[in-house]
Each structure stands twice: as structure tokens, then as C-alpha cells.
Scaffold this motif. Structure first.
Motif, PDB file in Angstrom:
ATOM      1  N   SER A 472      27.269  -8.615 -30.322  1.00 59.52           N
ATOM      2  CA  SER A 472      27.818  -8.104 -29.057  1.00 59.52           C
ATOM      3  C   SER A 472      26.730  -7.597 -28.121  1.00 59.52           C
ATOM      4  N   LEU A 473      25.501  -7.508 -28.598  1.00 62.74           N
ATOM      5  CA  LEU A 473      24.405  -7.036 -27.764  1.00 62.74           C
ATOM      6  C   LEU A 473      23.809  -8.192 -26.961  1.00 62.74           C
ATOM      7  N   PRO A 474      23.225  -7.903 -25.811  1.00 58.90           N
ATOM      8  CA  PRO A 474      22.671  -8.974 -24.954  1.00 58.90           C
ATOM      9  C   PRO A 474      21.310  -9.448 -25.442  1.00 58.90           C
ATOM     10  N   LEU A 475      21.283 -10.038 -26.624  1.00 59.52           N
ATOM     11  CA  LEU A 475      20.019 -10.483 -27.200  1.00 59.52           C
ATOM     12  C   LEU A 475      19.686 -11.925 -26.850  1.00 59.52           C
ATOM     13  N   ARG A 476      20.683 -12.691 -26.427  1.00 57.53           N
ATOM     14  CA  ARG A 476      20.443 -14.113 -26.174  1.00 57.53           C
ATOM     15  C   ARG A 476      19.472 -14.316 -25.009  1.00 57.53           C
ATOM     16  N   GLY A 477      18.768 -15.449 -25.072  1.00 56.68           N
ATOM     17  CA  GLY A 477      17.823 -15.766 -24.013  1.00 56.68           C
ATOM     18  C   GLY A 477      16.397 -15.429 -24.369  1.00 56.68           C
ATOM     19  N   SER A 478      16.178 -14.719 -25.476  1.00 56.02           N
ATOM     20  CA  SER A 478      14.806 -14.393 -25.862  1.00 56.02           C
ATOM     21  C   SER A 478      14.061 -15.670 -26.212  1.00 56.02           C
ATOM     22  N   SER A 479      12.806 -15.728 -25.792  1.00 52.76           N
ATOM     23  CA  SER A 479      12.057 -16.987 -25.830  1.00 52.76           C
ATOM     24  C   SER A 479      11.875 -17.518 -27.241  1.00 52.76           C
ATOM     25  N   CYS A 480      11.629 -16.646 -28.201  1.00 55.22           N
ATOM     26  CA  CYS A 480      11.428 -17.093 -29.572  1.00 55.22           C
ATOM     27  C   CYS A 480      12.707 -17.708 -30.135  1.00 55.22           C
ATOM     28  N   TYR A 481      13.831 -17.109 -29.821  1.00 51.40           N
ATOM     29  CA  TYR A 481      15.125 -17.639 -30.256  1.00 51.40           C
ATOM     30  C   TYR A 481      15.375 -19.005 -29.627  1.00 51.40           C
ATOM     31  N   ILE A 482      15.090 -19.136 -28.330  1.00 49.90           N
ATOM     32  CA  ILE A 482      15.280 -20.414 -27.649  1.00 49.90           C
ATOM     33  C   ILE A 482      14.394 -21.492 -28.273  1.00 49.90           C
ATOM     34  N   ARG A 483      13.167 -21.119 -28.614  1.00 44.04           N
ATOM     35  CA  ARG A 483      12.258 -22.094 -29.228  1.00 44.04           C
ATOM     36  C   ARG A 483      12.818 -22.599 -30.555  1.00 44.04           C
ATOM     37  N   VAL A 484      13.369 -21.701 -31.373  1.00 45.35           N
ATOM     38  CA  VAL A 484      13.954 -22.114 -32.649  1.00 45.35           C
ATOM     39  C   VAL A 484      15.154 -23.036 -32.415  1.00 45.35           C
ATOM     40  N   MET A 485      16.012 -22.683 -31.460  1.00 47.17           N
ATOM     41  CA  MET A 485      17.179 -23.531 -31.174  1.00 47.17           C
ATOM     42  C   MET A 485      16.737 -24.879 -30.624  1.00 47.17           C
ATOM     43  N   GLU A 486      15.636 -24.905 -29.877  1.00 51.63           N
ATOM     44  CA  GLU A 486      15.087 -26.164 -29.386  1.00 51.63           C
ATOM     45  C   GLU A 486      14.622 -27.046 -30.536  1.00 51.63           C
ATOM     46  N   GLU A 487      13.937 -26.423 -31.493  1.00 55.79           N
ATOM     47  CA  GLU A 487      13.446 -27.172 -32.650  1.00 55.79           C
ATOM     48  C   GLU A 487      14.596 -27.756 -33.453  1.00 55.79           C
ATOM     49  N   ILE A 488      15.678 -27.025 -33.576  1.00 56.43           N
ATOM     50  CA  ILE A 488      16.858 -27.531 -34.276  1.00 56.43           C
ATOM     51  C   ILE A 488      17.459 -28.707 -33.509  1.00 56.43           C
ATOM     52  N   GLU A 489      17.514 -28.596 -32.179  1.00 58.42           N
ATOM     53  CA  GLU A 489      18.076 -29.673 -31.369  1.00 58.42           C
ATOM     54  C   GLU A 489      17.207 -30.933 -31.449  1.00 58.42           C
ATOM     55  N   LYS A 490      15.888 -30.774 -31.432  1.00 58.05           N
ATOM     56  CA  LYS A 490      14.988 -31.929 -31.578  1.00 58.05           C
ATOM     57  C   LYS A 490      15.214 -32.616 -32.915  1.00 58.05           C
ATOM     58  N   TYR A 491      15.414 -31.828 -33.949  1.00 59.45           N
ATOM     59  CA  TYR A 491      15.673 -32.387 -35.272  1.00 59.45           C
ATOM     60  C   TYR A 491      16.941 -33.228 -35.245  1.00 59.45           C
ATOM     61  N   ARG A 492      17.964 -32.727 -34.567  1.00 56.40           N
ATOM     62  CA  ARG A 492      19.223 -33.477 -34.479  1.00 56.40           C
ATOM     63  C   ARG A 492      19.043 -34.797 -33.728  1.00 56.40           C
ATOM     64  N   ILE A 493      18.296 -34.753 -32.636  1.00 54.97           N
ATOM     65  CA  ILE A 493      18.131 -35.928 -31.786  1.00 54.97           C
ATOM     66  C   ILE A 493      17.297 -37.012 -32.475  1.00 54.97           C
ATOM     67  N   ASN A 494      16.260 -36.608 -33.182  1.00 53.95           N
ATOM     68  CA  ASN A 494      15.310 -37.565 -33.743  1.00 53.95           C
ATOM     69  C   ASN A 494      15.738 -38.147 -35.084  1.00 53.95           C
ATOM     70  N   ARG A 495      16.755 -37.590 -35.726  1.00 53.86           N
ATOM     71  CA  ARG A 495      17.142 -38.053 -37.061  1.00 53.86           C
ATOM     72  C   ARG A 495      18.651 -38.243 -37.193  1.00 53.86           C
ATOM     73  N   PRO A 496      19.253 -39.031 -36.317  1.00 54.05           N
ATOM     74  CA  PRO A 496      20.719 -39.169 -36.369  1.00 54.05           C
ATOM     75  C   PRO A 496      21.210 -39.835 -37.656  1.00 54.05           C
ATOM     76  N   LEU A 497      20.505 -40.880 -38.124  1.00 55.10           N
ATOM     77  CA  LEU A 497      20.957 -41.598 -39.317  1.00 55.10           C
ATOM     78  C   LEU A 497      20.817 -40.727 -40.566  1.00 55.10           C
ATOM     79  N   GLN A 498      19.654 -40.085 -40.708  1.00 53.54           N
ATOM     80  CA  GLN A 498      19.447 -39.222 -41.868  1.00 53.54           C
ATOM     81  C   GLN A 498      20.463 -38.080 -41.899  1.00 53.54           C
TER      82      GLN A 498
END
Length: 539
Positions: A472-498
Motif C-alpha cells: 500500500s506504500l508508494p514504492l513503485r517506480g524505483s529504478s532498481c525495481y524497474i530494472r528487475v522487471m525489465e530483465e524479467i520482460e526481456k527474458y519473456r520476449i527472448n525465450r517464448p518457446l522455452q
């Protein structure tokens, strides 16, 4: 709170050796002595801090620099006075002067934002789960925000006098010399409006300066005590009077909790002024705090390299000092959004991570919070990945420490997305942990993965309430968190079959295991039958 025995801190030392010099501020030490029971909370308490009406030495202060952010600027403006001032200036054909002065003062306020002693953000104040346990001191008030507000907090005032006495005696310097150094640093803090305007408007220098002196001496003596009990045992300056040591020993949990509260701080320059006369091995002190959030401790004698403080960093206060070194420094690049990403998830559950082949892993080698992110497993041709986080031993003290470090980041970071990773690392870390749990079984899974350590801290239910409350706290948007979510999204995009294959196996793993078990049994039976048949043919 259970009271210590009277023999721990008898108020029987003589203050004759500390007769104040001519310039000494009046009333800094009590004129009468009291018993240890009175000192630690039973019976009548006498305060030695002079009131705002104490004699001709009282100085009145009228702060003009605003201390809050943009949303609070106009709350503190006296529009009637401004209107009168505008009329006066208009007569001099200079109607913009008032606005120029306000803009200049506001700029100074923003420029000193990272050095201020902030109050809790509204988001934390309104969250009832955090309001009392994580924001209110239990034993000792440091600084003006909580001073005198709670009768229970007056019990430690006498201990501050004891700490100041021994601090001066151990320094080997005249009391006036030490006090003058504190006064210089305290005046600077006041001139920069490092404390909230409303709090300082009702307190004069006759109260504020002795408060800074006593609180700084108390913190320095606490650091000396901590050095002697925290594991090093090699700091000769940590040897102190048994009565004061008894107070620190008996109240160790309450004091540790209180001195890490965001609103219970004094400017570090004030503490540093006392450290010049009564030194403490600050590098060793900070080194012992670096792994405070974890169960596993690195013994000082076994460290390959001695811990070195960053000369380029000027802490705002004790909480800021420890947060800086617990967070560490990042080598990661600033988050960017490649063109291939049309969208990015704001959160992801532990189950979703498991389905796409990202396994949770405790980075046991990390002693700094900043070391978190997605890494690829060795020997798997980078097919699968791990979300690596520093482990956490979660109890009530560490939970409070984390919330207060996060509150500091919320107060000092105007734009999380534009800030460096280090400036919002605690918020990122807490948000990543919070997004992984939704039920007690999820907390149990974090314990299995060793992301949550220890068995003497919060229960699974308590840990769940704490972590889900953070959402419930306004923690979203912190750069380190965004970087981790970006890395997860890249993983999803680059490995659809796996991911598709892994998700199918993960969702149907029970049935697949059953089928393979049945096949194994059938193969075993078939092998047995063939063996029997072969024997019969031979016969």
C-alpha cells in the motif's frame, strides 16, 4: 518495560570537576542528584534542560526557510502578511521582490533536502500497521520531534546526562570546548532549517542547543558501547563506566529501535563534532552494521580487506549513514526501455516466475542490498534464469529499520525513475519481496529458498502481514525495481518457446511425474517378465 536494579547506574558521581566556564550555557547539568530508580523511570523526574523562558541567555529564532516539499509550500505561507508586504513593496515600484524571496528560499529548501531531518510521509503515517511500532520511540527521544511528548521518554534524559559526563571525562577536553563545537554545528543545522519549521518555531536556543549536546554525547557513547559488544572487542575507547554500560545492556533492543527512527535523528555534523574529541572507530562500527539484516555474520578478524569509509559521502544523520553502506553501490546501468518492449509488467508473482522458468535464489554472498537482479544459470545455455536477492532475517527490529530506511528514500528522492539505483534500493528490495507473497505458503517458500532466514523472528503470518502491508506504500517506480522487471520482460520476449515448454511441464508436473512413475513401474515389470521368459527358454 522492566526496570533495572538501582545498583546499575547510581547517580553519585561528582560534577565538581565539570564546573562550567564563563561562556557555558546555564542549566546543562542538574543542580541536584537523584537515585537510579528516579533516573530510570520510577518516581519523580527532574529535567535539567532549561525552558524557553530561562533568563537573558535565551535567543529567539524566527525560521524563514520552508522545510517541506512543493505540496507543503503554500500551507506555510501567511498570505495576509504577504499581501501587506506586497503593498509596501509596490510603493517602491518593486512588486516582484516578494516572489523572488520566496523562490530563493524554496530553492535553498530543495537543495538541502537530502540533509534534512524529515518527518514521515503521509503514506506511512496513515498506515496504522506502521504508525506505532515503526515510527514512535519507546525509550529515548533524539532531537526535537519527540522531546517531551511522552512521559516515558523522559526516563532516559538522566542517562543522557550520565553519557555526557563520561563522554567529556573520556575526551580529556574542557566541557566548554566540546560544547562550543556542538553549538557551532547546531547553529548551522538551525540556519539551514534542517528540522521542520513548526517544530523549531516553539523551541528556543536555550532548549535546542543543550538538547543537541546531550543527544550527540548519548549517541557517541552508544557507538562506543556497541563497538565493545558488537563483536570486535578491540576498541579501547569502548571501555566505559559500568553504570552506563548497564543502561545500554538492559535497554539494548529499545535503544536500537529508537535511534533508527526517521524522526528521531540529529544532524550528523553535530555527532561528528563530539567524535572529534571522543573518537570511536567509525569504520568498524559501520562494518558491523553492514550485515545487520542477515543472520550470517562476517567476523572482523576474518575479513580479507578492512572496511573503508567513503570520504566523499556526507551523511545527514545516523540512519542515513547506515543506510548508505547497507545499500552499497550499483554497477548496473540505468533502466532503459528498448523499442521491442511495447509494455512491461508492474509486478509478477512467485508462481508466475516459476512457470516461466525464473527461480528464486538467495544471494548469500551479497552483504549489500543493491545486489539484486535477474541472472542466468550456468550450464543451461542461458535457457533459464534466477531472480537473485540478498537474504533477510526478518524480526520486528529489522522490519522497523527497513521501513525507516524506505521512508528516508521516499523523503529524499523526488523522482524514483530518474534517480540512481542506490537512492531507492530499499524501496525496490521491499517491493520485490512484497510482490512474491500473497499467502502464508508463499512466505514458507521464501524460507525454503533461504530468502527469509532464521527462526526467531516474525512468524509466517506476521511476515505476510508486514510484506503485504508494504504494497500500500508508494514504492513503485524505483529504478532498481524497474530494472528487475525489465530483465524479467526481456527474458519473456527472448525465450517464448522455452517458456511455453517449461510452463506446460510446470503446470502438469504432478501428472507428468505420475505418468513417468507408471512407465517406470511398467518397464520394471516388463523387464522382470522378459528375464523370467529368458530363463525358461534356457531350461
Amino acid at each position: 518495560m522492566e526496570e533495572p536494579t538501582a545498583s546499575w547506574a547510581p547517580w553519585n558521581f561528582q560534577l565538581a570537576t565539570m564546573v562550567p566556564a564563563a561562556g557555558w550555557a546555564p542549566g546543562l547539568f542538574p543542580a541536584e542528584t537523584e537515585s537510579a530508580d528516579e533516573m530510570f523511570g520510577s518516581g519523580r523526574h527532574q529535567t535539567s534542560v532549561p525552558s524557553s523562558s530561562s533568563g537573558g541567555h535565551q535567543q529567539h529564532y524566527d525560521p524563514t526557510i520552508e522545510n517541506n516539499a512543493v505540496q507543503e509550500l503554500f500551507d506555510d505561507v501567511d498570505f495576509h502578511s504577504m499581501s501587506m508586504e506586497m503593498k509596501r513593496i509596490n510603493q517602491n515600484n518593486n512588486p516582484m521582490r516578494v516572489f523572488e524571496v520566496a523562490a530563493r528560499e524554496f530553492k535553498v529548501d530543495i537543495d538541502t533536502m537530502k540533509m534534512k531531518i524529515h518527518r514521515y510521509p503521509t503514506s506511512i503515517r496513515e498506515f496504522k500497521q506502521f504508525e506505532q511500532w515503526f515510527t514512535a520511540p519507546r525509550l529515548v527521544a533524539i532531537g526535537p520531534y519527540h522531546h517531551g511528548r511522552n512521559h516515558q521518554l523522559t526516563h532516559a534524559e538522566k542517562a543522557k546526562h550520565v553519557a555526557a559526563y563520561h563522554c567529556i571525562m573520556e575526551s580529556g577536553h574542557p566541557v566548554q570546548e566540546v560544547y562550543d563545537a556542538v553549538v557551532s554545528a547546531a547553529h548551522e543545522a538551525r540556519s539551514l532549517s534542517l528540522y521542520a519549521k513548526d517544530a523549531m518555531a516553539v523551541i528556543g536556543d536555550g532548549d535546542f542547543l543543550p538538547m543537541m549536546f546531550y543527544d550527540a554525547c548519548f549517541l557517541v557513547q552508544y557507538m562506543a558501547w556497541y563497538m565493545n559488544t558488537g563483536g570486535s572487542g578491540d576498541d579501547e575507547t569502548a571501555v566505559m563506566d559500568p553504570s552506563l554500560r548497564g543502561f545500554f545492556d538492559f535497554n539494548r533492543k529499545a535503544i536500537l529501535h529508537d535511534i533508527m527512527l526517521l524522526e528521531n535523528q540529529i544532524p550528523w555534523r553535530v555527532v561528528a563534532a563530539v567524535l572529534l574529541f571522543r573518537p570511536v572507530d567509525l569504520a568498524s562500527f559501520v562494518a558491523q552494521w553492514k550485515d545487520y539484516l542477515q543472520d550470517r555474520k562476517h567476523l572482523v578478524l576474518q575479513e580479507k580487506k578492512p572496511f573503508v569509509l567513503d570520504d566523499g559521502y556526507e551523511p545527514p544523520h545516523l540512519l542515513g549513514l547506515l543506510r548508505f553502506y547497507i545499500v552499497g553501490r550499483s554497477s548496473a546501468k540505468r533502466p532503459t526501455k528498448p523499442k521491442i518492449m511495447s509494455s512491461i509488467s508492474e509486478s509478477v508473482s512467485a508462481i508466475e516466475l516459476a512457470e516461466i522458468g525464473i527461480e528464486l535464489r538467495a544471494n548469500r554472498a551479497a552483504t549489500e542490498i543493491i545486489h539484486m537482479g535477474v541472472t542466468y544459470r550456468r550450464g543451461t545455455a542461458a535457457l533459464f534464469a534466477e531472480l537473485s536477492l540478498p537474504p533477510l532475517s526478518l524480526d520486528d527490529e529489522r522490519a522497523s529499520f527497513l521501513v525507516n530506511m524506505a521512508a528516508l528514500e521516499l523523503c529524499t528522492t523526488s523522482n524514483f525513475q530518474e534517480a540512481e539505483d542506490e537512492e531507492s534500493a530499499i524501496c525496490s528490495y521491499l517491493l520485490l519481496l512484497a510482490m512474491l507473497v500473497d499467502r502464508e505458503e508463499d512466505v514458507h517458500e521464501l524460507r525454503k529458498r533461504r530468502l527469509l532466514q532464521g527462526g526467531g523472528g516474525l512468524t509466517n503470518k506476521e511476515a505476510l502481514e508486514f510484506l503485504t502491508g508494504l504494497q500500500s506504500l508508494p514504492l513503485r517506480g524505483s529504478s532498481c525495481y524497474i530494472r528487475v522487471m525489465e530483465e524479467i520482460e526481456k527474458y519473456r520476449i527472448n525465450r517464448p518457446l522455452q517458456i511455453m515448454v517449461h510452463a506446460f511441464i510446470y503446470k502438469h508436473r504432478t501428472a507428468i511425474f505420475t505418468v513417468f512413475s507408471v512407465i517406470g513401474v511398467l518397464v520394471s515389470i516388463l523387464g522382470t517378465l522378459l528375464s523370467l521368459k529368458a530363463r525358461s527358454v534356457i531350461k
